[in-house]
Design a protein around this motif. Structure first.
Motif, PDB file in Angstrom:
ATOM      1  N   LYS D  52      28.207  34.811 -11.919  1.00 10.46           N
ATOM      2  CA  LYS D  52      27.602  33.605 -11.746  1.00 10.46           C
ATOM      3  C   LYS D  52      27.576  33.276 -10.315  1.00 10.46           C
ATOM      4  CE  LYS D  52      28.457  31.111 -15.782  1.00 10.46           C
ATOM      5  NZ  LYS D  52      29.534  30.002 -16.366  1.00 10.46           N
ATOM      6  N   ASP D  53      28.594  33.974  -9.401  1.00  6.17           N
ATOM      7  CA  ASP D  53      28.470  33.587  -8.166  1.00  6.17           C
ATOM      8  C   ASP D  53      27.262  34.428  -7.487  1.00  6.17           C
ATOM      9  OD1 ASP D  53      31.016  32.826  -8.501  1.00  6.17           O
ATOM     10  OD2 ASP D  53      32.145  33.938  -7.268  1.00  6.17           O
ATOM     11  N   PRO D 272      39.528  33.956  -9.252  1.00  6.35           N
ATOM     12  CA  PRO D 272      38.132  33.544  -9.784  1.00  6.35           C
ATOM     13  C   PRO D 272      37.444  33.137  -8.457  1.00  6.35           C
ATOM     14  CG  PRO D 272      40.112  32.459 -10.734  1.00  6.35           C
ATOM     15  CD  PRO D 272      40.637  33.251  -9.832  1.00  6.35           C
ATOM     16  N   HIS D 273      36.106  33.455  -8.711  1.00  3.69           N
ATOM     17  CA  HIS D 273      35.100  32.987  -7.756  1.00  3.69           C
ATOM     18  C   HIS D 273      35.200  33.407  -6.324  1.00  3.69           C
ATOM     19  CE1 HIS D 273      32.840  31.012 -10.819  1.00  3.69           C
ATOM     20  NE2 HIS D 273      33.824  30.341 -10.912  1.00  3.69           N
ATOM     21  N   CYS D 274      35.901  34.632  -6.103  1.00  4.88           N
ATOM     22  CA  CYS D 274      36.437  34.989  -4.818  1.00  4.88           C
ATOM     23  C   CYS D 274      35.194  35.268  -3.979  1.00  4.88           C
ATOM     24  CB  CYS D 274      37.194  36.289  -5.046  1.00  4.88           C
ATOM     25  SG  CYS D 274      36.116  37.619  -5.831  1.00  4.88           S
ATOM     26  N   LEU D 275      34.005  35.608  -4.571  1.00  9.86           N
ATOM     27  CA  LEU D 275      32.611  35.670  -3.569  1.00  9.86           C
ATOM     28  C   LEU D 275      32.446  34.322  -3.077  1.00  9.86           C
ATOM     29  CD1 LEU D 275      30.516  38.074  -5.657  1.00  9.86           C
ATOM     30  CD2 LEU D 275      31.466  38.349  -3.384  1.00  9.86           C
ATOM     31  N   LEU D 276      32.479  33.220  -3.749  1.00  2.57           N
ATOM     32  CA  LEU D 276      32.084  32.046  -3.266  1.00  2.57           C
ATOM     33  C   LEU D 276      33.120  31.380  -2.283  1.00  2.57           C
ATOM     34  CD1 LEU D 276      30.616  29.670  -6.405  1.00  2.57           C
ATOM     35  CD2 LEU D 276      29.417  31.667  -4.761  1.00  2.57           C
ATOM     36  N   LEU D 277      34.426  31.863  -2.394  1.00  3.70           N
ATOM     37  CA  LEU D 277      35.315  31.186  -1.737  1.00  3.70           C
ATOM     38  C   LEU D 277      35.117  32.080  -0.368  1.00  3.70           C
ATOM     39  CD1 LEU D 277      38.635  31.326  -3.897  1.00  3.70           C
ATOM     40  CD2 LEU D 277      36.902  29.280  -3.267  1.00  3.70           C
ATOM     41  N   GLU D 278      34.780  33.238  -0.488  1.00  3.19           N
ATOM     42  CA  GLU D 278      34.639  34.029   0.892  1.00  3.19           C
ATOM     43  C   GLU D 278      33.182  33.434   1.476  1.00  3.19           C
ATOM     44  OE1 GLU D 278      36.072  36.161   2.734  1.00  3.19           O
ATOM     45  OE2 GLU D 278      34.206  36.136   3.992  1.00  3.19           O
ATOM     46  N   PHE D 279      32.434  33.121   0.928  1.00  2.00           N
ATOM     47  CA  PHE D 279      31.056  32.894   1.528  1.00  2.00           C
ATOM     48  C   PHE D 279      31.119  31.327   2.050  1.00  2.00           C
ATOM     49  CE2 PHE D 279      29.403  36.505  -0.106  1.00  2.00           C
ATOM     50  CZ  PHE D 279      28.655  37.080   0.684  1.00  2.00           C
ATOM     51  N   PHE D 280      31.758  30.460   1.258  1.00  2.00           N
ATOM     52  CA  PHE D 280      31.607  29.081   1.457  1.00  2.00           C
ATOM     53  C   PHE D 280      32.796  28.275   1.906  1.00  2.00           C
ATOM     54  CE2 PHE D 280      28.240  29.517  -1.616  1.00  2.00           C
ATOM     55  CZ  PHE D 280      27.311  29.692  -0.876  1.00  2.00           C
TER      56      PHE D 280
ATOM     57  N   GLU E   9      41.956  23.787  -5.380  1.00  2.00           N
ATOM     58  CA  GLU E   9      40.962  22.891  -4.895  1.00  2.00           C
ATOM     59  C   GLU E   9      39.624  23.774  -4.516  1.00  2.00           C
ATOM     60  OE1 GLU E   9      41.637  20.037  -1.393  1.00  2.00           O
ATOM     61  OE2 GLU E   9      39.716  20.641  -0.972  1.00  2.00           O
ATOM     62  N   VAL E  10      39.905  25.088  -3.787  1.00  2.37           N
ATOM     63  CA  VAL E  10      38.443  25.671  -3.572  1.00  2.37           C
ATOM     64  C   VAL E  10      37.996  26.309  -4.763  1.00  2.37           C
ATOM     65  CG1 VAL E  10      39.064  26.320  -1.047  1.00  2.37           C
ATOM     66  CG2 VAL E  10      40.214  27.863  -2.894  1.00  2.37           C
ATOM     67  N   VAL E  11      39.013  26.701  -5.622  1.00  2.90           N
ATOM     68  CA  VAL E  11      38.267  27.311  -7.159  1.00  2.90           C
ATOM     69  C   VAL E  11      37.514  26.089  -7.649  1.00  2.90           C
ATOM     70  CG1 VAL E  11      38.953  27.769  -9.326  1.00  2.90           C
ATOM     71  CG2 VAL E  11      39.890  29.040  -7.274  1.00  2.90           C
ATOM     72  N   PHE E  12      38.079  24.773  -7.636  1.00  8.69           N
ATOM     73  CA  PHE E  12      37.336  23.668  -8.373  1.00  8.69           C
ATOM     74  C   PHE E  12      36.127  23.431  -7.573  1.00  8.69           C
ATOM     75  CE2 PHE E  12      36.341  19.085  -8.402  1.00  8.69           C
ATOM     76  CZ  PHE E  12      36.237  18.968  -9.692  1.00  8.69           C
ATOM     77  N   LYS E  13      36.147  23.682  -6.314  1.00  9.99           N
ATOM     78  CA  LYS E  13      34.807  23.350  -5.574  1.00  9.99           C
ATOM     79  C   LYS E  13      33.762  24.562  -5.870  1.00  9.99           C
ATOM     80  CE  LYS E  13      36.280  21.151  -1.468  1.00  9.99           C
ATOM     81  NZ  LYS E  13      36.347  21.251   0.019  1.00  9.99           N
ATOM     82  N   ALA E  14      34.300  25.781  -6.004  1.00 16.00           N
ATOM     83  CA  ALA E  14      33.590  26.953  -6.271  1.00 16.00           C
ATOM     84  C   ALA E  14      32.676  26.671  -7.824  1.00 16.00           C
ATOM     85  CB  ALA E  14      34.156  28.217  -6.382  1.00 16.00           C
ATOM     86  N   GLU E  15      33.605  25.985  -8.544  1.00 15.78           N
ATOM     87  CA  GLU E  15      33.093  25.678  -9.852  1.00 15.78           C
ATOM     88  C   GLU E  15      31.975  24.643  -9.993  1.00 15.78           C
ATOM     89  OE1 GLU E  15      36.367  25.208 -12.312  1.00 15.78           O
ATOM     90  OE2 GLU E  15      36.845  27.391 -12.591  1.00 15.78           O
ATOM     91  N   THR E  16      32.102  23.576  -9.103  1.00 13.34           N
ATOM     92  CA  THR E  16      30.903  22.549  -8.735  1.00 13.34           C
ATOM     93  C   THR E  16      29.838  23.393  -8.353  1.00 13.34           C
ATOM     94  OG1 THR E  16      32.912  21.204  -8.224  1.00 13.34           O
ATOM     95  CG2 THR E  16      30.670  20.554  -7.510  1.00 13.34           C
ATOM     96  N   LEU E  17      30.094  24.092  -7.537  1.00 19.37           N
ATOM     97  CA  LEU E  17      28.754  24.950  -7.120  1.00 19.37           C
ATOM     98  C   LEU E  17      28.289  25.390  -8.139  1.00 19.37           C
ATOM     99  CD1 LEU E  17      30.016  26.543  -3.728  1.00 19.37           C
ATOM    100  CD2 LEU E  17      28.242  24.690  -4.057  1.00 19.37           C
ATOM    101  N   ILE E  18      29.027  26.258  -9.144  1.00 22.00           N
ATOM    102  CA  ILE E  18      28.409  27.116 -10.199  1.00 22.00           C
ATOM    103  C   ILE E  18      27.815  26.183 -11.070  1.00 22.00           C
ATOM    104  CG2 ILE E  18      29.248  28.241 -12.173  1.00 22.00           C
ATOM    105  CD1 ILE E  18      28.879  30.017  -9.796  1.00 22.00           C
ATOM    106  N   GLU E  19      28.192  24.842 -11.365  1.00 22.51           N
ATOM    107  CA  GLU E  19      27.857  24.026 -12.227  1.00 22.51           C
ATOM    108  C   GLU E  19      26.339  23.425 -11.926  1.00 22.51           C
ATOM    109  OE1 GLU E  19      30.240  20.426 -12.988  1.00 22.51           O
ATOM    110  OE2 GLU E  19      32.008  21.726 -13.192  1.00 22.51           O
ATOM    111  N   ALA E  20      26.138  23.569 -10.604  1.00 22.52           N
ATOM    112  CA  ALA E  20      24.643  23.268 -10.272  1.00 22.52           C
ATOM    113  C   ALA E  20      23.635  24.342 -10.268  1.00 22.52           C
ATOM    114  CB  ALA E  20      24.613  22.772  -8.582  1.00 22.52           C
TER     115      ALA E  20
END
Lengths: 297, 297, 297, 297, 297, 297
Positions: D52-53, D272-280, E9-20
């Protein structure tokens, strides 16, 4: 000429350019086929005028396509080679030798037009109906009589013309075609111009002729017609008012309009810059043949 | 032929096609200029062979460009018109009348090649060095002697050739040029081919000739050379071993390689399908002229 | 072989190339789907022949698309892992473990074909029906019996195939698909080839098989049919004259033609260079299935 | 959750999206290579997170390229077939049978990633280093010892990757290559990712690993480094502070940065979502290796 | 905030992005017209929110087009110049002086939006309906009364909008038009947005208003409707349940849907990030007007 | 006017068009920046002349870009709002209120030019330096004195101008810019035209002024210079012969030529069709500033 006079002249010139603006806009990116022949081809000054007019049309955004004849030159060379030109119903009797000469002479004329265009800085390319398989012919009979390698155009492949136009060349076309077996045919230049303009769905087809236009009555010089609808043109032929030489030309005009050319013009090639006058004045010159329903537009 | 024989034949044919594969790959999208002249132009069967070879080259992805001569035909027509062909140092003395005839005859030859290509389904377009302002010339002197409208190419505008290639046409080029004032010039076809190939940075330039190639010793038929480096070619001229007619041709070859053509070939146009043999066999035929450093590649 | 013999051979080869010219012209830019399987996949020499044939088709301007099977290899690996291959109605019973093995083995076969093509200088890309979501499936039943992950193609997304073709790759396709939930399915390679050819509106679909073609009478070896119209093919099935294994293949052929493939061929993959023989000879080999109305064209 | 809470949540979500805006702008149209392996490949939920990332990265305008390994799966299948995996210096001894299994297993992993991407609506295409001749290899020795078909990448043809990217596919790459003779080679996935990222001049190369990053002192968990310059990275290896398994990875990172990759990241794939954390996020996670001079930018 | 909280918090944010993600996919490359006005234009924070929302829509692949009003600013400047704003039926009486002021003020508003977009890194271009001859008008009468230069849109030339979109600009449009004689007209911003969205066949047209949406009963705050079909919307007007100010807006919505806009939304511009909430949540906010047959899709 | 006179007139007009041909060829596809201001902006007839001239330049293949001022109109509106215009060193003191008025008034002028162009059938788009972030500014001081929001151009992003040109629009540019924080700045129109022409490497930059050109001696009306090299222009400033108002304009001209504009012209906007006279006569009008080495070309 003093300074004020000079300024007045340049301002007048500037205004002339501005007057051309609506016509430039109207014909932008439109294809205009010019059948080039007659006196305009023999007089060096008229010849250069036609070339310059075509160059200007090109530079202001139109796409001129030139189809030329070469009648008198062909006769001259046939004579030089010791033959006698023969005609049936106005069509040249074309035996194999005459065909060879005709093709050679038309090529010479063709390249001389290309040279003139290139000399004034316009890209031009001279081709015949053989290049790209452009004009396919079948034998044309003169009142049922076999007159040799004279062709009726049966198919036009416009691909090579479009290739040249899209790459900014003015195509200059010699009216030579071939039949499905590869035999060469001489085509009447009017016929060729008509076939090409129809296949291209040209905006205009202009015949440069040695007359001022079509007369309502061939015996009355004041009866010049500036516009003729298809119906009127057909009636004119039926009524017998137009002279013999004009009939095939008028028939070509009628057919071209029926095939999708918007306007066909018969104009006087002996008049200097006749093409510009036709394109950049409201009334134009000579006679225009149009669809019946176009009268009111 | 019974079924097994027939199958063997088709399998053999299939294998021949497969053998051509590496050559097809190697020359894909490459420009190859063919100087077409000599016997290959007079014999109808050889002529059709050359045309078919060029068609095949086109269809498997190369871009053949044909430059043709017309020597014997020009002399014939000059004669028909009651003149006597004159030559100085192998160059035709070209007065204005001869120039007109030369241009007309070359056009006829040009269109006949176009017709043959179109007949077998290949798109072709016949042009001369005037079209698109392709070949600019200046007067060429023969040992200091003015021989009329014979031209040296001073500039090549490749735009129209590339336009035709990019639109899938085989360009067929008649060696006529013009000077900066628009005068027509007859160009030696070898010179024209050389100038065109150099300007296009062609992969190959192949001269179809009436000899088997270059001999190390002009008097020894067993001394045919299959490859010549630039140095060897220059030495050969210097050493006086090559015959007179070969010298200008060799000089053209040398100049073409120096100008960027990868390989120049002198091949025997009397040999059927000589072009395919050159392109689709390892050793090729005739003589190749290459850069010194290309020997080991 | 003396010189004359050698020259005769090369000239013969050149003529073979020339003979292929009309076929090269006819199929230029056309998509041809090759179902690759059977003996032509097991024998290394036949395998290389097929690869070279496809390479040649590509280089002369066609767009071959290869769909391959992998039947015997799958059984081998299922065996190596200690399972026993099972079949119902000629279809492999595909439990999850078998599915995994099938996908892995087909990938191996797929990449070996890609490697062979790349080795001879052709760009190739190996994909399965999962890539780009190309093949969507649903479960296929064998006479109403659930045989696991065997799929019927329900939708073909040709986007990835066209992307590869447009960038000069030969697509090599393994017949694996997925259902709307993402489960993997094994697809009969004939079915996959048929679905792909139909979706691409291919010019040709060629089945490489281990038979010479379709016989009018399965018991009469002299009754090989070179052409079958749809009606004749349907009658043949109805009349019971064709053998069991041929029926699904014939049905696939019929469906492909109905879906827009111009010609479907059943050819003998055991015959060397069968693809070239089919493409580059008038009569072709094996049996062609065509539309009823195409007979007279 | 009442209405106000719900609105607060959606507003918070909207703000999260807005926070990502500068990062989306910064990385638009940039290529990011993800080396995908370790735990993130074994845990189904982490796996779906990575997918998903990557999908999100694609949809907001970046061009992710996935290079994956398959280590544990290969060992499992080698075992199922009755062999014992062997390793020298951490590299798998790869006899021909193991090579076959490795290629098959990597293909299976490859297509499972493609399927997951396609299931969530992203176009993906699974290829190996054989497709389009992408990865050319030579034999890699482990301390001078021949360990079979383990390859060092010697050349990368990026054409097929760019074709897929330009047509909106995420390329998913299995680290299999071939040598100049067509033999298959297993490539360490880190090596492959590094070679691909370097050849593509990628903006980022992210290694998903099972560690949090690089520690200044391998024995001190509080010494995690968030940024390392090339010089610092080289010193760290020289000083003996980094653990054995980390050394080849660090060397790969160093080489990638030297070859033109802007930033290389070692990140924790277990997060979890390590890629998004890295990018965002501003600081990112894990350890970034950058050029010395990039510190102050 | 400790480390764990921060990571959550960052994981929650990442999940928000994924939801979009699904919404990003759904609206990729779609045109969405935003009528921007009311409170969202006066409050600086709300204003920046709208700008950021549009930027995000652009960056994730949609094509927002902003049509703005400027009502209160116009009145302010008309006042500063010593005039008194006059209205008939909610339409501003627009004498020539007022027209001049209206155009100037709308330009100022227009460029301030462009500046905000450019400041956060989005390409934007501010135009009015005069640019590219986009909006042709005729005089609009208020209950038959001449109220000056207030225009009804009679023709939309979308060329300039498409030029800007195709070159990655957000078009920001001031609702000024001209009649066929070149006179300037003030256009109601709702009318302009409706005309532009219809001409573009936009996917969405969102009206930012100062109300929460359409109520079934204007007197019952709990009767907010989230979806209205065309039939329901027309009935609502006919039944007299909707308030006066809402009627022209609803009529605009109805007309837009009839002209090909997929969904029209009336949303509350006072709610922060209302655009993102509308685009990136299942239910959206406010009221959507859709075709009758779209209810079940 | 009788027929002969009329024909003479049209022929004269045709010849005028033909005379323009070499200039049309020379400037085809060239960018020409017109600084439009002074009397040519106040007199309705002169205004329409300038518009028509620009339209003609566009239609014959050039790419005019108009940069306009609005000085007197700004003062008028500042006055209408009860303020008093103030100037320091010829630069308007621009407090925030004046800045708002200046931007609004320039927008009005901008759209009136767009309207006039569209009315005569030319595609035009009015933008300011804010659109597409075209003009970035910093504060400009007048002799060290802070005069408010008057800007020096520090960066030009030509992207939006090229987008409009490539899509056949005449860009009409109001000289408003913004600093890196988004504050609005008024830019002297001469400065803006100079910056835009330099960034575009324009073929020509023409300043429409209220003088006839540059005089060698400001007190001697007969000393008008038609060409000035950079060196001469710099000497003229150094020698103190040019008047005060001319100095900044000359400096702008010098800088533009140094930045790559081929020719800069100071022409008299009070002379009807001054642009056409400049472009379509050999000598041009007014004064041209060119590179030293361009004198002999």
């Amino acid at each position: 000429m003093n300074f004020t006079d000079k300024m007045n002249e340049v301002v007048f010139k500037a205004e002339t350019l501005i007057e051309a603006l609506p016509y430039i806009q109207k014909f932008k990116d439109k294809i205009v086929v010019v059948k080039y022949g007659g006196s305009a081809m023999l007089d060096p000054e008229l010849k250069m005028n036609v070339i310059k007019d075509c160059a200007l049309l090109k530079f202001v955004g139109m796409h001129p396509v030139i189809v030329h004849g070469g009648g008198k030159e062909i006769s001259k060379w046939v004579g030089l080679l010791g033959h006698e030109p023969k005609f049936v119903e106005g069509l040249r009797v074309t035996d194999p030798e005459t065909m060879e000469v005709a093709e050679m002479v038309l090529s010479k004329v063709n390249k001389s037009l290309v040279t003139m265009l290139e000399q004034i800085g316009v890209k031009a390319a001279g081709i015949s109906g053989k290049d790209g398989g452009m004009l396919t012919c079948e034998k044309k009979y003169a009142n049922g009589q076999d007159i040799g390698f004279v062709g009726n155009v049966t198919k036009v492949k416009t691909d090579i013309i479009n290739t040249l136009i899209n790459n900014d060349y003015i195509p200059v076309i010699a009216p030579i075609g071939m039949d499905v077996s590869g035999n060469s045919y001489n085509i009447n230049a009017d016929d060729a111009a008509c076939a090409v303009a129809s296949a291209l769905k040209a905006e205009k087809l202009a015949f440069l002729t040695d007359i001022e236009g079509v007369y309502k009555d061939k015996n009355d010089p004041s009866s010049l017609l500036s516009v003729l609808t298809l119906t009127e043109a057909e009636n004119l032929i039926g009524d017998g008012y137009v002279g013999g030489g004009m009939i095939p030309k008028l028939k070509n005009c009628i057919e071209s309009v029926k095939s999708g050319v918007s306007r066909v013009h018969i104009i006087d090639g002996r008049s200097p810059h006749c093409l510009l006058l036709e394109f950049f004045t409201d009334k134009g010159i000579g006679t225009a043949i149009i669809k019946d329903e176009a009268v009111y537009n």
